[in-house]
Design an enzyme around this catalytic site. Structure first.
Site, short mmCIF file in Angstrom:
data_model
loop_
_atom_site.label_atom_id
_atom_site.label_comp_id
_atom_site.label_asym_id
_atom_site.label_seq_id
_atom_site.Cartn_x
_atom_site.Cartn_y
_atom_site.Cartn_z
N GLU A 120 21.35 -38.81 1.19
CA GLU A 120 21.35 -40.28 1.28
C GLU A 120 22.69 -40.74 0.75
O GLU A 120 22.94 -40.65 -0.46
CB GLU A 120 20.19 -40.86 0.45
CG GLU A 120 18.81 -40.45 0.91
CD GLU A 120 18.45 -41.00 2.28
OE1 GLU A 120 19.14 -41.91 2.77
OE2 GLU A 120 17.47 -40.50 2.87
N CYS A 156 22.87 -49.32 -2.54
CA CYS A 156 23.34 -48.66 -1.32
C CYS A 156 23.01 -49.53 -0.10
O CYS A 156 23.79 -49.60 0.84
CB CYS A 156 22.71 -47.29 -1.18
SG CYS A 156 20.92 -47.30 -1.28
#
Ligand code: NAD
Length: 619
Positions: free
Chosen positions: A393, A427
């Site tokens: 990720e 993020c």
């Protein structure tokens, strides 16, 4: 010495206070004097805001320190205000809150300011210093030091083979709200990494052979244990990460929810096909030792959404948090040590020097990594040798498109919140905003107003809406983006570093900046939002998709169907309509392009921790 002037009511409190302390000479007096008179609204940073909490705190100190006593040196009453200068003394020997034995003399000074009305204390400033006191006692591993305290001896431990152990060395953890060291953490060396992997490997056989529901029951126990300490975890998280306490509480709540969610899942054997000649079955097995590597923006949440599914599926884990935010992860290790069999979860801390050894280790079967795209590429390279399973990720540069039919005033607060959550270090935060020409000025103005109104400060201070940047390296990086914005765009609001200790940057809105500017093309990971203008929908979609990243994106419109159509044309792992940043442990999260490989969360996320075996039976 005491100086007496002011109202009779104030004098009475001073007298009572002094006499009680002098006659009894112990701390008990505060329990009676303050806790009973305490009011809930006292706007004091770092304090327990309710009577029950204050009582508990006092009782705890009293029990832990039998020789604890307080001396009042002077008191001053002025009108209805009473100021007291006190010193507390005490010695403690033996285990405290279940941590390693300590022998400590404590010496603590405080100034309390109280407001007195009708003989009652109605406001009390200064009791919050107790948190600093508690930290000296090591009863609370948390404080930004109301009195400016610096480094403290640490009781944090690595978790290796079920034991809480010291590191081979230590590393300093800095509170980004002060820029000062507030704790030391244990740091592992290569030998401890080897021990951690070996113990995870040894534990794998028994753990994976347990029925899945037994493992699920232990996840629930972990959730309960975390829930029981969520306030402590949240305060510690705010101190190591910087985010406002409310956001820290949210992160802990999410983590508890993730443990509970994964405990509801199952990995049943599936019949894929059956006819007269054959039966085809899919079985999902655990992989072995999983290395879980996490970044510093959501340290505990991102660790738990890896560890919970990995464990449920029957894997054992070695966790490695980011060096600037290891503390909540280590605290979670204490819960694991109590609840899980030895070796099932191991936690080591490094100074950015053990990642490669872990991801290249022959006995690690899978890596689940969250971090930057640059590090993700290194992880992929080092995993190649043994063809490890990978979930990556990585970085993002989420775009939001605001269509011409929205109300600027209505949309701006939602967009602003999604761009400045964790000081822009999420993020999946909004990192570039594309607004239709017809409402461009209005949206920029609204965002500017919101930026100017934002309360930036220490996350433990009540009322703080945005905290600091998490670490000095990132702070310097964001300062570079500010400089760039000043040169190539027009700053609507913000644009400055706060003149105070710590790594604070004002929320900043930048307009009229070109598409090829680095603030638009790169991941700024800070509260500096570029706002870009568009007039043609096809054109803006191609500008949005022209990025190496593909984590999230959003479309904002009063016509939901139209927004959905636009959303289907955005090339990213998640696209929201009329919201952004909204996710949950049950919702799959994946990055497109260089934002990641594989899926986290949801059933898909669980299955990533398994190897499918197809069993094909002839009839
Ligand atoms: P980072 O890549 O610098 O560090 C992440 C982790 O990798 C840390 O634990 C670090 O110690 C470790 N590491 C460093 N070198 C390594 C190596 N050679 N091998 C293995 N591990 C190594 O990232 P960061 O600065 O801590 O975090 C910010 C980044 O994380 C941003 O790019 C952000 O977008 C990304 N992020 C992505 C998601 C997502 O879900 N896609 C979520 C949160 C953060």
């Amino acid at each position: 010495m005491s100086i007496m002037k002011g109202s009779d009511a104030a004098k009475a409190v001073v007298r009572r206070n002094t006499e009680e302390v002098q006659s009894r000479g112990n701390f008990e007096v505060f329990d009676e004097l303050f806790a009973d008179d305490f009011v809930d609204h006292t706007p004091q940073p770092n304090m327990t805001p309710d009577k029950a909490g204050v009582r508990q705190l006092y009782r705890y100190i009293r029990d832990a320190f039998p020789d604890f006593h307080a001396e009042i040196h002077w008191q001053l009453s002025d009108g209805d205000r009473v100021t007291t200068y006190k010193t507390y003394y005490g010695t403690h020997e033996g285990p405290l809150l279940g941590v390693a034995p300590t022998h400590r003399k404590i010496h603590f000074e405080s100034v309390d300011v109280m407001r007195v009305q009708n003989g009652k204390i109605t406001d009390h400033w200064g009791v919050g210093n107790l948190f600093s006191l508690m930290q000296q006692l090591n009863a609370l591993p948390i404080s930004n030091g109301a009195n400016g305290s610096e480094s403290n001896e640490s009781d944090f431990r690595l978790l290796i083979n079920g034991k809480l152990v010291k590191g081979a060395s230590t590393l300093d953890v800095i509170n980004p709200a002060t820029g000062r060291i507030f704790m030391t953490a244990p740091r592992a060396d290569q030998a401890q990494l080897e021990q951690a992997v070996a113990s995870a490997k040894a534990a794998f056989g028994t753990w994976s052979a347990q029925p899945l529901r037994q493992r699920a029951a232990l996840l629930i126990k972990l959730a309960e244990a975390l829930e029981a300490k969520q306030e402590d975890f949240a305060r510690l998280l705010t101190q190591e990460q910087g985010k406002p306490l409310q956001q820290a509480l949210w992160e802990i709540g999410y983590s508890i929810g993730a443990l509970r969610y994964f405990a509801t899942l199952d990995l049943p054997i599936e019949v894929l096909k059956e006819d007269a000649t054959q039966k085809v079955i899919r079985q999902r097995k655990a992989l072995g030792v999983v290395a879980a590597i996490t970044p510093w923006n959501l340290p505990i949440l991102l660790m738990i959404i890896k560890v919970a599914p990995a464990l449920l599926a029957g894997n054992t884990v070695v966790v490695k948090p980011a060096p600037t935010t290891p503390l909540t992860t280590l605290k979670f290790g204490e819960l694991c040590a109590r609840i899980l069999p030895a070796g099932v979860v191991n936690i080591i801390v490094d100074q950015n020097d053990l990642g490669a050894a872990l991801t290249g280790h022959a006995d690690v079967a899978k890596i689940t990594f969250t971090g930057s795209t640059a590090t993700g590429k290194k992880v992929m390279t080092s995993a190649a040798e043994t063809l490890k399973r990978l979930t990556l990720e990585l970085g993002g540069n989420d775009a939001a498109i605001v269509l011409e039919d929205v109300d600027p005033k209505g949309v701006a607060p939602k967009i602003f919140a999604a761009a400045t959550f964790i000081s822009g270090q999420a993020c999946i935060g909004i990192k570039r905003l594309y607004v239709h020409d017809s409402i461009y000025d209005a949206v920029c103005d609204e965002l500017g107003r919101l930026a100017r109104e934002t309360v930036v400060g220490d996350g433990l201070e009540p009322g703080t809406q945005m905290g600091p940047i998490q670490n000095k390296t990132q702070f310097e990086k964001v300062k570079g983006f500010l400089e760039d914005a000043r040169q190539n765009g027009k700053i609507v609001a913000g644009g400055n570093v706060l003149e105070r200790d710590g790594y604070f940057i004002e929320p900043t809105i930048v307009r009229d900046i070109p598409d090829n500017d680095r603030l638009v093309r790169e991941e700024q990971f800070g509260p500096v939002l570029p706002v870009l203008r568009y007039s043609d929908l096809n054109d803006v979609i191609s500008r949005v998709n022209d990025s190496e990243f593909g984590l999230g994106g959003s479309v904002w419109s009063s016509d939901r169907d139209h927004a959905f159509e636009v959303a289907t044309r955005i090339n990213s792992g998640t696209v929201w309509v009329n919201k952004h940043l909204d996710t949950g442990p049950d919702i799959p999260h994946a990055g497109a392009k260089q934002s990641g490989v594989g899926v986290e969360q949801g059933r898909d996320g669980l299955e990533e921790f398994t190897q499918a075996t197809i069993i094909n039976i002839a009839k």
